[in-house]
Scaffold this motif. Structure first.
Motif, PDB file in Angstrom:
ATOM      1  N   VAL A  75       0.795  -1.161  -0.071  1.00 16.64           N
ATOM      2  CA  VAL A  75       0.085  -0.087  -0.045  1.00 16.64           C
ATOM      3  C   VAL A  75       0.830   1.219   0.038  1.00 16.64           C
ATOM      4  O   VAL A  75       1.784   1.341   0.793  1.00 16.64           O
ATOM      5  N   SER A 108       0.838   5.521   0.026  1.00 13.41           N
ATOM      6  CA  SER A 108       0.027   6.482   0.231  1.00 13.41           C
ATOM      7  C   SER A 108       0.701   7.817   0.744  1.00 13.41           C
ATOM      8  O   SER A 108       2.006   7.856   0.871  1.00 13.41           O
ATOM      9  N   SER A 148      -4.465   6.803  -1.439  1.00 15.96           N
ATOM     10  CA  SER A 148      -3.566   5.626  -1.402  1.00 15.96           C
ATOM     11  C   SER A 148      -3.733   4.602  -2.696  1.00 15.96           C
ATOM     12  O   SER A 148      -4.707   4.920  -3.449  1.00 15.96           O
TER      13      SER A 148
END
Length: 154
Positions: A70, A72, A78
């Motif tokens: 992930v 972000s 994100s």
């Protein structure tokens, strides 16, 4: 003569030049710590990009969530991309040879959607691609005598 070493912090950088992930433990593979520098960013023309080129990489947070990475940045939301390619890239994926230091490496785009997100989140004036090593490509490390002939780097 033995060497004593003390580990005071353990970090991985799944996307080279972006924020690290702090670890308490990690698996060690022939390529080093699991998922360390698993991905890198290249310009649309195939040149590796680092914080020297795009200082806003320092604002990109990375996190592991199951088998996803992930990314972000505050104010930009994100995006996710798969950590593993399972050895079956889509047939539309093109292998691109890029130069990393003095090595030529075969890579594939890891996620077109994540690449577009990164281009926006870093306010890049040119398209960026998040790449991984192409399936089957092995990059030998530069010190086989010291680190072992079977070790590799990402």
């Amino acid at each position: 003569m033995g060497v004593n070493a003390e580990i005071r912090g353990l970090f991985v950088y799944p996307l080279k030049s972006c924020k690290p992930i702090v670890l308490h433990e990690s698996e060690l593979s022939p390529q080093g710590l699991k998922f360390d520098r698993h991905f890198m960013v290249v310009s649309d023309s195939g040149h590796a990009q680092t914080q020297r080129d795009i200082p806003l990489f320092s604002q990109i947070h990375t996190a592991l969530d199951g088998d996803l990475l992930v990314l972000s940045r505050p104010g930009y939301g994100s995006t996710e991309l798969p950590l593993l390619d399972h050895g079956h890239p889509p047939t539309t994926q093109q292998v691109q040879t890029i130069k990393v230091w003095n090595d030529e490496c075969d890579t594939v785009v890891a996620s077109e959607a994540a690449s577009r997100w990164l281009t926006q989140a870093t306010q890049s004036s040119t398209a960026l691609n998040i790449v991984r090593m192409a399936p089957g490509f092995v990059r030998a490390q530069s010190s086989p005598a010291e680190l072992g002939a079977d070790t590799q780097v990402q």
